[in-house]
Motif scaffolding. Structure first.
Motif, mmCIF file in Angstrom:
data_model
loop_
_atom_site.group_PDB
_atom_site.id
_atom_site.type_symbol
_atom_site.label_atom_id
_atom_site.label_comp_id
_atom_site.label_asym_id
_atom_site.label_seq_id
_atom_site.Cartn_x
_atom_site.Cartn_y
_atom_site.Cartn_z
ATOM 1 N N SER A 101 0.831 -1.206 0.000
ATOM 2 C CA SER A 101 0.000 0.000 0.000
ATOM 3 C C SER A 101 0.866 1.258 0.000
ATOM 4 N N ALA A 102 2.032 1.182 0.676
ATOM 5 C CA ALA A 102 2.937 2.337 0.699
ATOM 6 C C ALA A 102 3.492 2.614 -0.695
ATOM 7 N N ALA A 103 3.848 1.548 -1.422
ATOM 8 C CA ALA A 103 4.367 1.724 -2.783
ATOM 9 C C ALA A 103 3.294 2.284 -3.696
ATOM 10 N N LEU A 104 2.066 1.794 -3.549
ATOM 11 C CA LEU A 104 0.965 2.277 -4.367
ATOM 12 C C LEU A 104 0.683 3.754 -4.079
ATOM 13 N N GLU A 105 0.724 4.139 -2.811
ATOM 14 C CA GLU A 105 0.505 5.539 -2.442
ATOM 15 C C GLU A 105 1.607 6.430 -3.013
ATOM 16 N N GLN A 106 2.860 5.945 -2.935
ATOM 17 C CA GLN A 106 3.979 6.711 -3.472
ATOM 18 C C GLN A 106 3.812 6.914 -4.969
ATOM 19 N N TYR A 107 3.340 5.880 -5.663
ATOM 20 C CA TYR A 107 3.127 5.984 -7.105
ATOM 21 C C TYR A 107 2.088 7.050 -7.427
ATOM 22 N N HIS A 108 0.946 7.011 -6.743
ATOM 23 C CA HIS A 108 -0.140 7.927 -7.062
ATOM 24 C C HIS A 108 0.156 9.359 -6.629
ATOM 25 N N GLN A 109 0.707 9.544 -5.432
ATOM 26 C CA GLN A 109 0.877 10.883 -4.893
ATOM 27 C C GLN A 109 2.160 11.568 -5.349
ATOM 28 N N VAL A 110 3.173 10.783 -5.703
ATOM 29 C CA VAL A 110 4.466 11.370 -6.063
ATOM 30 C C VAL A 110 4.778 11.161 -7.538
ATOM 31 N N PHE A 111 4.882 9.901 -7.951
ATOM 32 C CA PHE A 111 5.333 9.607 -9.314
ATOM 33 C C PHE A 111 4.405 10.210 -10.364
ATOM 34 N N THR A 112 3.095 10.171 -10.112
ATOM 35 C CA THR A 112 2.141 10.732 -11.079
ATOM 36 C C THR A 112 1.523 12.039 -10.583
ATOM 37 N N SER A 113 2.248 12.774 -9.772
ATOM 38 C CA SER A 113 1.735 14.065 -9.297
ATOM 39 C C SER A 113 1.494 15.013 -10.468
ATOM 40 N N THR A 114 2.300 14.907 -11.503
ATOM 41 C CA THR A 114 2.012 15.505 -12.805
ATOM 42 C C THR A 114 1.935 14.356 -13.804
ATOM 43 N N LYS A 115 0.845 14.280 -14.532
ATOM 44 C CA LYS A 115 0.675 13.191 -15.496
ATOM 45 C C LYS A 115 1.101 13.666 -16.884
ATOM 46 N N PHE A 116 2.069 12.939 -17.442
ATOM 47 C CA PHE A 116 2.644 13.310 -18.729
ATOM 48 C C PHE A 116 2.166 12.371 -19.829
ATOM 49 N N LEU A 117 2.004 12.934 -21.015
ATOM 50 C CA LEU A 117 1.787 12.167 -22.240
ATOM 51 C C LEU A 117 2.723 12.729 -23.293
ATOM 52 N N THR A 118 3.566 11.874 -23.867
ATOM 53 C CA THR A 118 4.503 12.300 -24.895
ATOM 54 C C THR A 118 4.476 11.306 -26.044
ATOM 55 N N GLU A 119 4.449 11.816 -27.262
ATOM 56 C CA GLU A 119 4.509 10.957 -28.442
ATOM 57 C C GLU A 119 5.934 10.944 -28.989
ATOM 58 N N HIS A 120 6.528 9.750 -29.035
ATOM 59 C CA HIS A 120 7.878 9.563 -29.561
ATOM 60 C C HIS A 120 7.841 8.715 -30.830
ATOM 61 N N PRO A 121 8.840 8.845 -31.683
ATOM 62 C CA PRO A 121 9.004 7.849 -32.740
ATOM 63 C C PRO A 121 9.385 6.506 -32.118
ATOM 64 N N VAL A 122 8.901 5.415 -32.671
ATOM 65 C CA VAL A 122 9.300 4.089 -32.182
ATOM 66 C C VAL A 122 10.779 3.842 -32.483
ATOM 67 N N VAL A 123 11.280 4.462 -33.520
ATOM 68 C CA VAL A 123 12.709 4.384 -33.853
ATOM 69 C C VAL A 123 13.271 5.795 -33.847
ATOM 70 N N ARG A 124 14.246 6.045 -32.961
ATOM 71 C CA ARG A 124 14.911 7.340 -32.958
ATOM 72 C C ARG A 124 16.296 7.212 -33.556
ATOM 73 N N VAL A 125 16.782 8.299 -34.140
ATOM 74 C CA VAL A 125 18.138 8.343 -34.677
ATOM 75 C C VAL A 125 19.036 8.917 -33.586
ATOM 76 N N HIS A 126 20.012 8.124 -33.161
ATOM 77 C CA HIS A 126 20.869 8.549 -32.053
ATOM 78 C C HIS A 126 21.669 9.783 -32.461
ATOM 79 N N PRO A 127 21.660 10.857 -31.650
ATOM 80 C CA PRO A 127 22.309 12.105 -32.057
ATOM 81 C C PRO A 127 23.829 12.052 -32.076
ATOM 82 N N GLU A 128 24.441 11.060 -31.437
ATOM 83 C CA GLU A 128 25.902 10.986 -31.423
ATOM 84 C C GLU A 128 26.433 9.858 -32.289
#
Length: 328
Positions: A181-208
């Motif tokens: 329950s402590a891990a679940l609370e940490q996930y909800h209250q801390v890890f997802t305190s801001t909920k992000f959605l990002t669209e990435h290419p499935v294949v990225r070209v490494h910059p280096e």
């Protein structure tokens, strides 16, 4: 763009400029670097040799770095780039050192690339072992460039055309049904305190290195513009290649060890097999750039409207955005 040095087939090589020794662990990923004491005072030749080894081998390991603390850990990280704090999780030292502790629910027994739910996720992660269990607690890494390269040509063409939505908000209990329950609370209250959605290419070209790498892992929510069932099948198809044993390395930690990996070309998995014993590691991440796909399209933040600054330091991607040449 710089091209990564080729990996020599020799088991051990010595860098002529810095004198450090690099010993391969596996054929496709991993090397041990010896003959160096990590810190913020390393000379440029040694830093270049370490960086080249990270790009070439994807993850490198150092033994006997017991002298490192949060301050020295961060100082060394600055030689590789700009340290960046986690977007939602407070650090252990109020700055950049993130606690990867078993008693905080941090048993990351899922394949993932760090923080891909934001566009400019970290370029490098630097992890050091402080307290270890008497058994278990190993970490695995996988080479996502090798996974892409081994795909049959029709699958490479398909992967090149796909984009995926990543989020830090996922079905936590489905992934970790045994979570406390402590891990679940940490996930909800801390890890997802801001909920992000990002669209990435499935294949990225490494910059280096210029390599093409598969960009997936447990933060992937779905393949964009694909029905849910087909999306799951496609994710499983490509992820299976990433997890092939030939593309992986497993590290058995000792106190004082440091692992540094190219977060743009790897996934990793912290094995949860040490029962209730303590496992405490500290991680400093180095700011990354926004991925670009094979078609030249960059990753896109879908939510929120911008990446907020964490409790300390700049927002993810701020340092690389400032360094990028302006368009036109």
């Amino acid at each position: 763009m710089t091209i990564a040095p080729e990996i020599t087939p020799a088991a051990t090589t010595t860098d002529p400029e810095s004198g450090i020794r690099i010993t391969r662990v596996n054929g496709r990923i991993g090397a041990v670097i010896s003959g160096v004491r990590l810190g913020g005072d390393l000379d440029p030749q040694t830093v270049t040799a370490i960086r080249d080894a990270i790009i070439a081998h994807k993850v490198v390991f150092f033994r006997g770095q017991d002298h490192l603390d949060e301050e020295r850990h961060e100082a060394f990280g600055r030689l590789l780039g700009t340290p960046i704090a986690h977007p939602t999780v407070p650090s252990a030292d109020g700055r950049y050192s993130l606690a990867i502790d078993s008693d905080h629910g941090a048993r990351a027994n899922q394949w993932h690339t760090d923080v891909t739910f934001v566009p400019a996720y970290p370029a490098f992660s630097i992890l050091r072992a402080a307290v270890l269990p008497p058994y278990g607690g190993n970490t695995l890494w996988s080479n996502t460039a090798a996974a892409y390269a081994e795909l049959p040509e029709p699958l490479r063409i398909l992967a090149d055309s796909l984009r995926a939505v990543h989020s830090n908000a996922y079905d936590y209990l489905a992934v970790r049904p045994e979570a406390t329950s402590a891990a679940l609370e940490q996930y909800h209250q801390v890890f997802t305190s801001t909920k992000f959605l990002t669209e990435h290419p499935v294949v990225r070209v490494h910059p280096e290195s210029g390599e093409r790498t598969l960009l997936l892992g447990n933060f992937v929510q779905r393949i964009a513009d694909v029905p849910a069932q087909d999306s799951r099948l496609l994710i499983e198809l490509f992820q299976r290649h990433i997890e092939r044993p030939e593309n992986t390395v497993r590290w058995q930690w000792q106190v004082g060890d440091v692992a540094i990996w190219d977060n743009r070309a790897t996934q990793h998995y912290g094995v949860d097999d040490s029962d209730d014993h303590d496992r405490k590691l500290r991680r400093v991440t180095i700011d990354g750039d926004v991925p670009v796909g094979v078609d030249g399209r960059s990753s896109t933040l879908l939510h929120p409207s911008e990446v907020p600054a964490p409790a300390f330091g700049p927002a993810s991607g701020a340092s690389t955005a400032a360094a990028a040449p302006s368009a036109g």
